[in-house]
Design a protein around this motif. Structure first.
Motif, short mmCIF file in Angstrom:
data_model
loop_
_atom_site.label_atom_id
_atom_site.label_comp_id
_atom_site.label_asym_id
_atom_site.label_seq_id
_atom_site.Cartn_x
_atom_site.Cartn_y
_atom_site.Cartn_z
N VAL A 1 0.83 -1.20 0.00
CA VAL A 1 0.00 0.00 0.00
C VAL A 1 0.87 1.25 0.00
O VAL A 1 0.63 2.20 -0.77
N LEU A 2 1.89 1.27 0.86
CA LEU A 2 2.79 2.42 0.91
C LEU A 2 3.52 2.61 -0.42
O LEU A 2 3.75 3.75 -0.86
N GLY A 3 3.86 1.50 -1.05
CA GLY A 3 4.55 1.58 -2.33
C GLY A 3 3.71 2.29 -3.38
O GLY A 3 4.19 3.20 -4.07
N PHE A 4 2.43 1.90 -3.49
CA PHE A 4 1.57 2.52 -4.49
C PHE A 4 1.09 3.90 -4.06
O PHE A 4 0.57 4.66 -4.88
N LEU A 5 1.28 4.25 -2.79
CA LEU A 5 0.94 5.58 -2.31
C LEU A 5 2.11 6.56 -2.48
O LEU A 5 1.92 7.71 -2.90
N VAL A 6 3.32 6.10 -2.19
CA VAL A 6 4.49 6.98 -2.18
C VAL A 6 5.18 7.01 -3.54
O VAL A 6 5.66 8.07 -3.98
N PHE A 7 5.24 5.87 -4.20
CA PHE A 7 6.02 5.78 -5.44
C PHE A 7 5.59 6.78 -6.51
O PHE A 7 6.46 7.32 -7.22
N PRO A 8 4.29 7.07 -6.66
CA PRO A 8 3.93 8.09 -7.66
C PRO A 8 4.58 9.44 -7.41
O PRO A 8 4.88 10.17 -8.36
N PHE A 9 4.83 9.79 -6.14
CA PHE A 9 5.42 11.10 -5.84
C PHE A 9 6.91 11.14 -6.15
O PHE A 9 7.44 12.19 -6.54
N ILE A 10 7.60 10.02 -5.97
CA ILE A 10 9.05 10.02 -6.21
C ILE A 10 9.40 9.59 -7.62
O ILE A 10 10.54 9.77 -8.06
N TRP A 11 8.44 9.03 -8.33
CA TRP A 11 8.74 8.58 -9.68
C TRP A 11 7.76 9.12 -10.72
O TRP A 11 8.15 9.80 -11.67
N SER A 12 6.47 8.84 -10.54
CA SER A 12 5.50 9.15 -11.59
C SER A 12 5.36 10.65 -11.83
O SER A 12 5.32 11.10 -12.98
N ILE A 13 5.27 11.44 -10.76
CA ILE A 13 5.09 12.88 -10.93
C ILE A 13 6.29 13.53 -11.61
O ILE A 13 6.12 14.32 -12.56
N PRO A 14 7.54 13.24 -11.18
CA PRO A 14 8.68 13.81 -11.93
C PRO A 14 8.69 13.43 -13.40
O PRO A 14 8.93 14.27 -14.27
N GLU A 15 8.41 12.16 -13.69
CA GLU A 15 8.41 11.72 -15.09
C GLU A 15 7.31 12.42 -15.87
O GLU A 15 7.50 12.84 -17.02
N ALA A 16 6.13 12.56 -15.26
CA ALA A 16 5.02 13.22 -15.94
C ALA A 16 5.31 14.71 -16.18
O ALA A 16 4.96 15.25 -17.24
#
Length: 469
Positions: A62-77
């Motif tokens: 759960v933490l992975g899918f909650l936190v990972f977008p902020f450290i990976w998905s948002i910068p890439e987007a």
């Protein structure tokens, strides 16, 4: 082929003369289908996230899918939004690396991203069969298994051939239908949720599989930049891409988090069961076999959307690389009836078929490694273009100065390095061979140009040499 007025306008806008997009159709991809194409490039629904629970337990998943977008998905987007609007042509990240570091790095970027995309494409028929074999056990192995992969790949590729607009609105329909079973699952799960189950670190005696955990997160939350390869086909890309990326990001996060919270909370933990396809079993435990069948149907429909979005990205990347002179003109041929890049679709399909018989886990690891190489180059291109072209018109601009942008890219780059470090020897060997092939291809294409063995896009050749004024 003569330049259209839109192509000339595109050339005039760019300081380093982005090559024109070889398109004849006035129809452009609208915002809504672009949102769902990006959604399917990245996620396509909760299908495939189950392995994160099996690898590291409920809480970390759960933490992975909650936190990972902020450290990976948002910068890439954010990087994608800025560069796709600054260079709105087919080819996306290939153009960015080309503009930043020159044709060699543009070609190598194209090789890494194209190969990772096509290998990723090969995973979808295999994943589809994993769900279908639950209903049709005959497809589990042997000749029926291979025939099923062949037939499904060819049928899905033909759908892509019928047109990007059709693919886009098909993606909208598939997205709504494939998510519907999870809306029902969540509603049935709410009365049964035990919130304490969310805090579990996993069953005693079950070791953490960090490689599988991080690769699952990475595979389910990357490819935000893939839709940039068809920017030349999008209606008002400077306005559409930021809106589409934000909307697709929100949809993706909700589609991952809500179902996994509901499933973990409503069902007692048996960690070994949390593998790909387990959501169907959870649906049966919560509501009955009818919902299991709905989830399995939704999974197959989601995979159709994933396949179509990824194939579109690969095909239009080939088209863009042809515009840049990295491929002979024949690679950029379009269908006279549907105006789709049929050669790009055919090449992508044939390579995907060859790769689709690999082990599914190895497919994911190879995709992640090649994609990591490409993303490191993409982040470097983004930073260098900010310094190299500070006055470039950027319809969307990340609101940070260069030091802040370095920090923005540094965290996801560290994760990319980790993904590469934990790779297996097989993945290292395959990735090294594919990289060498990419380097060979660049110099071989230059030889073909000098010997005039094939016809190349003239604008692309001049662009590579910096000759366009």
């Amino acid at each position: 082929m003569g330049e259209t007025s839109s192509q000339v306008h595109l050339l005039e806008e760019q300081p380093l003369d982005t090559p024109p997009t070889t398109t004849n159709t006035p129809k452009k991809l609208a915002l809504l289908p672009l949102i769902f194409l990006i959604y399917f490039e990245v996620a396509g629904g909760p299908y495939g996230e189950e392995a994160a629970v099996g690898a590291a337990g409920p809480l970390l998943a759960v933490l992975g899918f909650l936190v990972f977008p902020f450290i990976w998905s948002i910068p890439e987007a954010l990087v994608t939004a800025e560069l796709a609007t600054a260079f709105p042509g087919n080819g996306g990240y290939v153009i960015w690396a080309h503009q930043a570091f020159g044709p060699f790095w543009g070609s190598l970027m194209g090789s890494w991203k194209l190969l990772s995309g096509i290998i990723n494409l090969a995973s979808y028929p295999a994943l589809c069969i994993q769900y279908l074999k639950l209903v049709f056990p005959l497809l589990s192995s042997g000749l029926p298994h291979y025939v099923a992969i062949l037939v499904s790949t060819c049928v899905l590729s033909f759908l892509n051939y019928t047109g990007l607009a059709i693919v886009g609105y098909t993606a909208v329909t598939l997205g709504v239908i494939s998510l519907s079973p999870f809306v029902i699952l969540v509603l049935f799960a709410i009365p049964k949720i035990d919130f304490k189950r969310w805090l579990s670190l996993g069953q005693k005696g079950v070791e953490k599989d960090w490689t599988l955990f991080f690769n699952t997160l990475f595979w389910n939350l990357n490819f935000w930049d893939n839709a940039s390869t068809l920017a030349g086909e999008v209606e008002e890309p400077q306005r559409s891409y930021p809106k589409a990326l934000f909307s697709a990001g929100l949809l993706t996060c909700l589609a991952y988090l809500i179902p996994i919270l509901a499933a973990i909370g409503a069902v007692p933990l048996d960690q070994e069961n949390w593998v790909d396809g387990y959501f169907a079993d959870v649906a049966q435990l919560i509501a009955g076999k009818w919902l299991k069948i709905c989830v399995e149907i939704g999974a197959c429909l989601s995979i159709v959307g994933l396949y179509e979005a990824q194939l579109s990205s690969c095909a239009y990347q080939i088209l863009g690389m042809t515009d840049l002179g990295f491929f002979p003109q024949v690679f950029g041929m379009r269908s006279w009836r549907f105006d789709t890049p049929w050669v790009g679709i055919l090449i992508s399909t044939l390579i995907a078929l060859a790769v689709s018989y690999m082990d599914f886990a190895n497919i994911i690891y190879c995709v992640n490694f090649l994609y990591s190489l490409g993303m490191l180059l993409e982040f470097a291109s983004f930073l260098w273009l900010r310094r190299k072209l500070p006055t470039l018109k950027r319809p969307f601009k990340v609101p940070l100065e260069l030091p802040g942008l370095v920090v923005l890219c540094l965290v996801p780059s560290g994760f990319l390095v980790y993904v590469m470090v934990v790779a297996t020897r097989t993945v290292y060997l395959v990735s090294a061979l594919l990289t060498l092939f990419g380097i060979f291809w660049y110099f071989f294409m230059n030889l073909c140009k000098s010997k005039m063995w094939f016809e190349f896009n003239i604008v692309g050749q001049k662009f590579n040499n910096g000759d366009i004024d």
